[in-house]
Design an enzyme around this catalytic site. Structure first.
Site, PDB file in Angstrom:
ATOM      1  N   ARG A   1      -3.506   6.752   0.109  1.00 27.47           N
ATOM      2  CA  ARG A   1      -3.928   7.966   0.810  1.00 27.47           C
ATOM      3  C   ARG A   1      -2.872   8.638   1.668  1.00 27.47           C
ATOM      4  O   ARG A   1      -3.048   9.779   2.075  1.00 27.47           O
ATOM      5  CB  ARG A   1      -5.184   7.668   1.640  1.00 27.47           C
ATOM      6  CG  ARG A   1      -6.428   7.614   0.768  1.00 27.47           C
ATOM      7  CD  ARG A   1      -7.616   7.146   1.552  1.00 27.47           C
ATOM      8  NE  ARG A   1      -7.401   5.772   1.975  1.00 27.47           N
ATOM      9  CZ  ARG A   1      -8.200   5.123   2.817  1.00 27.47           C
ATOM     10  NH1 ARG A   1      -9.239   5.740   3.333  1.00 27.47           N
ATOM     11  NH2 ARG A   1      -7.950   3.869   3.145  1.00 27.47           N
TER      12      ARG A   1
ATOM     13  N   ARG B   1      -6.589  11.649  -7.410  1.00 28.70           N
ATOM     14  CA  ARG B   1      -7.798  10.863  -7.216  1.00 28.70           C
ATOM     15  C   ARG B   1      -9.036  11.711  -6.944  1.00 28.70           C
ATOM     16  O   ARG B   1     -10.153  11.168  -6.913  1.00 28.70           O
ATOM     17  CB  ARG B   1      -7.586   9.876  -6.053  1.00 28.70           C
ATOM     18  CG  ARG B   1      -6.898   8.560  -6.400  1.00 28.70           C
ATOM     19  CD  ARG B   1      -7.788   7.619  -7.188  1.00 28.70           C
ATOM     20  NE  ARG B   1      -9.151   7.616  -6.683  1.00 28.70           N
ATOM     21  CZ  ARG B   1      -9.571   6.973  -5.607  1.00 28.70           C
ATOM     22  NH1 ARG B   1      -8.738   6.213  -4.933  1.00 28.70           N
ATOM     23  NH2 ARG B   1     -10.819   7.051  -5.208  1.00 28.70           N
TER      24      ARG B   1
ATOM     25  N   ARG C   1       0.811  -1.219   0.000  1.00 28.18           N
ATOM     26  CA  ARG C   1       0.000   0.000   0.000  1.00 28.18           C
ATOM     27  C   ARG C   1       0.845   1.269   0.000  1.00 28.18           C
ATOM     28  O   ARG C   1       0.467   2.278   0.596  1.00 28.18           O
ATOM     29  CB  ARG C   1      -0.955   0.034   1.204  1.00 28.18           C
ATOM     30  CG  ARG C   1      -1.995  -1.080   1.198  1.00 28.18           C
ATOM     31  CD  ARG C   1      -3.122  -0.762   0.246  1.00 28.18           C
ATOM     32  NE  ARG C   1      -4.101  -1.839   0.254  1.00 28.18           N
ATOM     33  CZ  ARG C   1      -5.271  -1.761   0.876  1.00 28.18           C
ATOM     34  NH1 ARG C   1      -5.616  -0.670   1.497  1.00 28.18           N
ATOM     35  NH2 ARG C   1      -6.101  -2.781   0.833  1.00 28.18           N
TER      36      ARG C   1
ATOM     37  N   ASP D   1      -6.598  -3.256  -7.450  1.00 23.60           N
ATOM     38  CA  ASP D   1      -7.200  -3.775  -6.223  1.00 23.60           C
ATOM     39  C   ASP D   1      -7.523  -5.240  -6.447  1.00 23.60           C
ATOM     40  O   ASP D   1      -7.702  -5.677  -7.594  1.00 23.60           O
ATOM     41  CB  ASP D   1      -8.468  -3.011  -5.853  1.00 23.60           C
ATOM     42  CG  ASP D   1      -8.910  -3.370  -4.428  1.00 23.60           C
ATOM     43  OD1 ASP D   1      -8.389  -2.760  -3.488  1.00 23.60           O
ATOM     44  OD2 ASP D   1      -9.748  -4.278  -4.274  1.00 23.60           O
TER      45      ASP D   1
ATOM     46  N   TYR E   1     -14.785 -11.813   0.375  1.00 23.27           N
ATOM     47  CA  TYR E   1     -15.546 -10.626  -0.064  1.00 23.27           C
ATOM     48  C   TYR E   1     -16.830 -11.027  -0.776  1.00 23.27           C
ATOM     49  O   TYR E   1     -17.884 -10.434  -0.563  1.00 23.27           O
ATOM     50  CB  TYR E   1     -14.677  -9.731  -0.962  1.00 23.27           C
ATOM     51  CG  TYR E   1     -13.656  -8.960  -0.168  1.00 23.27           C
ATOM     52  CD1 TYR E   1     -14.040  -7.895   0.650  1.00 23.27           C
ATOM     53  CD2 TYR E   1     -12.321  -9.303  -0.189  1.00 23.27           C
ATOM     54  CE1 TYR E   1     -13.109  -7.197   1.411  1.00 23.27           C
ATOM     55  CE2 TYR E   1     -11.377  -8.617   0.568  1.00 23.27           C
ATOM     56  CZ  TYR E   1     -11.793  -7.571   1.363  1.00 23.27           C
ATOM     57  OH  TYR E   1     -10.870  -6.889   2.124  1.00 23.27           O
TER      58      TYR E   1
HETATM   59  O1  1CP Z   1       0.403   0.517  -3.361  1.00 20.71           O
HETATM   60  C1  1CP Z   1      -0.172  -0.581  -3.332  1.00 20.71           C
HETATM   61  O2  1CP Z   1       0.048  -1.420  -2.440  1.00 20.71           O
HETATM   62  C2  1CP Z   1      -1.137  -0.952  -4.452  1.00 20.71           C
HETATM   63  C3  1CP Z   1      -2.477  -0.702  -4.144  1.00 20.71           C
HETATM   64  C4  1CP Z   1      -3.440  -1.714  -3.553  1.00 20.71           C
HETATM   65  C5  1CP Z   1      -3.297  -3.064  -3.197  1.00 20.71           C
HETATM   66  C6  1CP Z   1      -2.044  -3.913  -3.212  1.00 20.71           C
HETATM   67  C7  1CP Z   1      -4.797  -1.377  -3.335  1.00 20.71           C
HETATM   68  C8  1CP Z   1      -5.380  -0.074  -3.599  1.00 20.71           C
HETATM   69  N1  1CP Z   1      -5.462  -2.491  -2.925  1.00 20.71           N
HETATM   70  C9  1CP Z   1      -4.576  -3.529  -2.807  1.00 20.71           C
HETATM   71  C10 1CP Z   1      -4.863  -4.914  -2.435  1.00 20.71           C
HETATM   72  C11 1CP Z   1      -6.002  -5.162  -1.540  1.00 20.71           C
HETATM   73  N2  1CP Z   1      -7.284  -4.668  -1.595  1.00 20.71           N
HETATM   74  C12 1CP Z   1      -5.970  -6.119  -0.494  1.00 20.71           C
HETATM   75  C13 1CP Z   1      -4.769  -6.957  -0.184  1.00 20.71           C
HETATM   76  C14 1CP Z   1      -3.746  -6.186   0.571  1.00 20.71           C
HETATM   77  C15 1CP Z   1      -4.056  -5.958   2.012  1.00 20.71           C
HETATM   78  O3  1CP Z   1      -4.185  -6.938   2.761  1.00 20.71           O
HETATM   79  O4  1CP Z   1      -4.147  -4.787   2.407  1.00 20.71           O
HETATM   80  C16 1CP Z   1      -7.214  -6.145   0.113  1.00 20.71           C
HETATM   81  C17 1CP Z   1      -7.644  -6.986   1.276  1.00 20.71           C
HETATM   82  C18 1CP Z   1      -8.042  -5.232  -0.599  1.00 20.71           C
HETATM   83  C19 1CP Z   1      -9.468  -4.946  -0.356  1.00 20.71           C
HETATM   84  C20 1CP Z   1      -9.665  -3.501  -0.084  1.00 20.71           C
HETATM   85  N3  1CP Z   1      -9.686  -2.565  -1.069  1.00 20.71           N
HETATM   86  C21 1CP Z   1      -9.789  -2.852   1.152  1.00 20.71           C
HETATM   87  C22 1CP Z   1      -9.779  -3.533   2.524  1.00 20.71           C
HETATM   88  C23 1CP Z   1     -11.151  -3.608   3.088  1.00 20.71           C
HETATM   89  C24 1CP Z   1     -11.235  -4.568   4.271  1.00 20.71           C
HETATM   90  O5  1CP Z   1     -11.696  -5.705   4.069  1.00 20.71           O
HETATM   91  O6  1CP Z   1     -10.854  -4.175   5.380  1.00 20.71           O
HETATM   92  C25 1CP Z   1      -9.914  -1.483   0.887  1.00 20.71           C
HETATM   93  C26 1CP Z   1     -10.095  -0.378   1.876  1.00 20.71           C
HETATM   94  C27 1CP Z   1      -9.838  -1.312  -0.522  1.00 20.71           C
HETATM   95  C28 1CP Z   1      -9.843  -0.055  -1.300  1.00 20.71           C
HETATM   96  C29 1CP Z   1      -8.506   0.373  -1.708  1.00 20.71           C
HETATM   97  N4  1CP Z   1      -7.653  -0.387  -2.495  1.00 20.71           N
HETATM   98  C30 1CP Z   1      -6.514   0.343  -2.741  1.00 20.71           C
HETATM   99  C31 1CP Z   1      -6.643   1.607  -2.098  1.00 20.71           C
HETATM  100  C32 1CP Z   1      -5.626   2.720  -2.157  1.00 20.71           C
HETATM  101  C33 1CP Z   1      -7.882   1.602  -1.440  1.00 20.71           C
HETATM  102  C34 1CP Z   1      -8.469   2.723  -0.609  1.00 20.71           C
HETATM  103  C35 1CP Z   1      -9.541   3.443  -1.345  1.00 20.71           C
HETATM  104  C36 1CP Z   1      -9.168   4.753  -1.956  1.00 20.71           C
HETATM  105  O7  1CP Z   1      -8.041   5.269  -1.911  1.00 20.71           O
HETATM  106  O8  1CP Z   1     -10.116   5.333  -2.488  1.00 20.71           O
END
Ligand code: 1CP
Length: 355
Positions: free
Chosen positions: A36, A45, A32, A81, A156
């Site tokens: 943000r 964004r 990540r 994602d 999910y």
């Molecule tokens: O920089 C990076 O790492 C690339 C960006 C990235 C990655 C690797 C995003 C962007 N998502 C992911 C993978 C992801 N998405 C995982 C696996 C990694 C981890 O364990 O954190 C998971 C579980 C998700 C699902 C997801 N998508 C969540 C978690 C929700 C929960 O179950 O608690 C969330 C909040 C998102 C949205 C998301 N994905 C990525 C971002 C930057 C965001 C936030 C939303 C935004 O900025 O608008």
């Protein structure tokens, strides 16, 4: 699998550490790292939905590059994602700000599973185009592609969104194992197709995120998850790039997750790397494992923790691990000061290499 566009980056510290070579500095990247915590991310964004940005090649390229430019990390990770291939395949879902992925019609029955679509390569054409743009821009910095692992995707789909206890998912798994294995088979096919698309476009490594596998017992993981994740790794072996496997709270599963077939096993902050190498066994590299909360604790604590982890990594290598890639134990938290991240990268790059 034909991968004519793959670059030769064997000197890149990240790839050297992942493949049993000798890196010329300690490689570090952060899960990540795009997102943000960065003001430049919030700027590009503004007014653009999360999924929209994942299907916009120029935007996903720009966001992927931001942490590389700012922090000088040793790898980029594709901005995407884990639900992107599900959306691309036609499953009705959205990523809701402050919540995460939300599925319009959760998958709860054998009929729901039968109705699931498959992923066709052209449906992730925007991601492929984004990877191609990135390879032109990245110079010598490797690009990591990724996908969600079948279990985490299933959670999910079955729960309908983020879940603390995964109770509906576990209920299906335990009460109707035929439907469960069919569901995981479909998700395994989608994951393989999504990763093959990224590999075909030229990514230098892949990471399979089984973020929520830590909710399972070892016996549950072995019976209901491991065979599917193992198929993902086996099908990608021919690409010849490092394959990384990671989940949160998976201390009890590290051995089994290693058995699934990755070259590198990600470790969260709960398990010291010296214990992780015993659990994973010799012959694989380790990735991790700074607690993301440490980045809030000030420079003295960050330095103490980074030095401890580097020391434990060196011991783990002496015990049979083939390398170490510095990372957090889970993703960068949104409120993290980007300056603390840059300083951490500089600190890690300044540490002496093991003798
Ligand atoms: O920089 C990076 O790492 C690339 C960006 C990235 C990655 C690797 C995003 C962007 N998502 C992911 C993978 C992801 N998405 C995982 C696996 C990694 C981890 O364990 O954190 C998971 C579980 C998700 C699902 C997801 N998508 C969540 C978690 C929700 C929960 O179950 O608690 C969330 C909040 C998102 C949205 C998301 N994905 C990525 C971002 C930057 C965001 C936030 C939303 C935004 O900025 O608008």
């Amino acid at each position: 699998m034909s991968t004519p566009t793959r670059r030769r980056l064997s000197d890149a510290p990240f790839l050297a550490a992942a493949t049993g070579g000798t890196p010329n500095r300690r490689p570090v990247w952060f899960m990540r790292q795009a997102g943000r915590s960065l003001p430049e991310y919030r700027e590009v964004r503004a007014g653009v939905g999360m999924l929209e940005s994942c299907f916009d090649p120029e935007l996903l390229c720009e966001i992927t590059l931001q942490p590389v430019r700012r922090h000088g990390v040793d790898a980029a990770i594709l901005f995407s994602d884990i639900v992107v291939p599900l959306k691309a395949a036609g499953i009705d879902l959205d990523i809701v700000p402050g919540v995460g992925p939300v599925i319009a019609k959760p998958v709860r029955t054998a009929d729901d599973v039968r109705a699931l679509p498959r992923l066709r390569r052209e449906e992730v054409g925007a991601v492929v185009d984004g990877v191609r743009l990135l390879l032109d821009e990245l110079g010598d910095t490797p690009l990591i592609g990724f996908a969600g692992a079948p279990f985490t995707l299933a959670s999910y789909l079955v729960e309908g969104g983020p879940s603390k206890n995964h109770e509906r998912t576990k209920a299906m798994m335990l009460a109707d194992s035929d439907t469960w294995h069919t569901l995981l088979g479909v998700l395994t096919d989608i994951t393989i197709e999504f990763l093959r698309a990224q590999l075909g476009a030229g990514v230098d490594a892949v990471q399979l995120f089984d973020s929520w596998a830590g909710a399972l017992s070892l016996a549950q993981y072995r019976e209901f998850v491991l065979p599917h994740s193992a198929r993902v790794f086996a099908e990608l072996a021919a690409a010849g790039v490092p394959r990384i496997h990671f989940g949160v709270g998976t201390g009890e599963l590290l051995g089994a997750m290693g058995e699934a077939g990755a070259d590198v096993v990600g470790v969260d902050w709960r398990v010291p790397l010296t214990d992780a190498v015993r659990r994973v066994g010799a012959g694989k590299a380790l990735q991790g494992n700074l607690d993301p909360a440490v980045l809030f604790a000030g420079p003295a604590v960050i330095e103490r923790e980074v030095r401890r982890i580097a020391h434990e990594a060196d011991e783990a290598i002496a015990m049979g691990a083939t390398g170490h890639i510095f990372n957090l134990g889970h993703g960068v938290l949104p409120q993290t000061d980007p300056g603390a991240i840059t300083a951490t990268v500089e600190l890690i790059h300044g540490l002496p290499l093991p003798l």
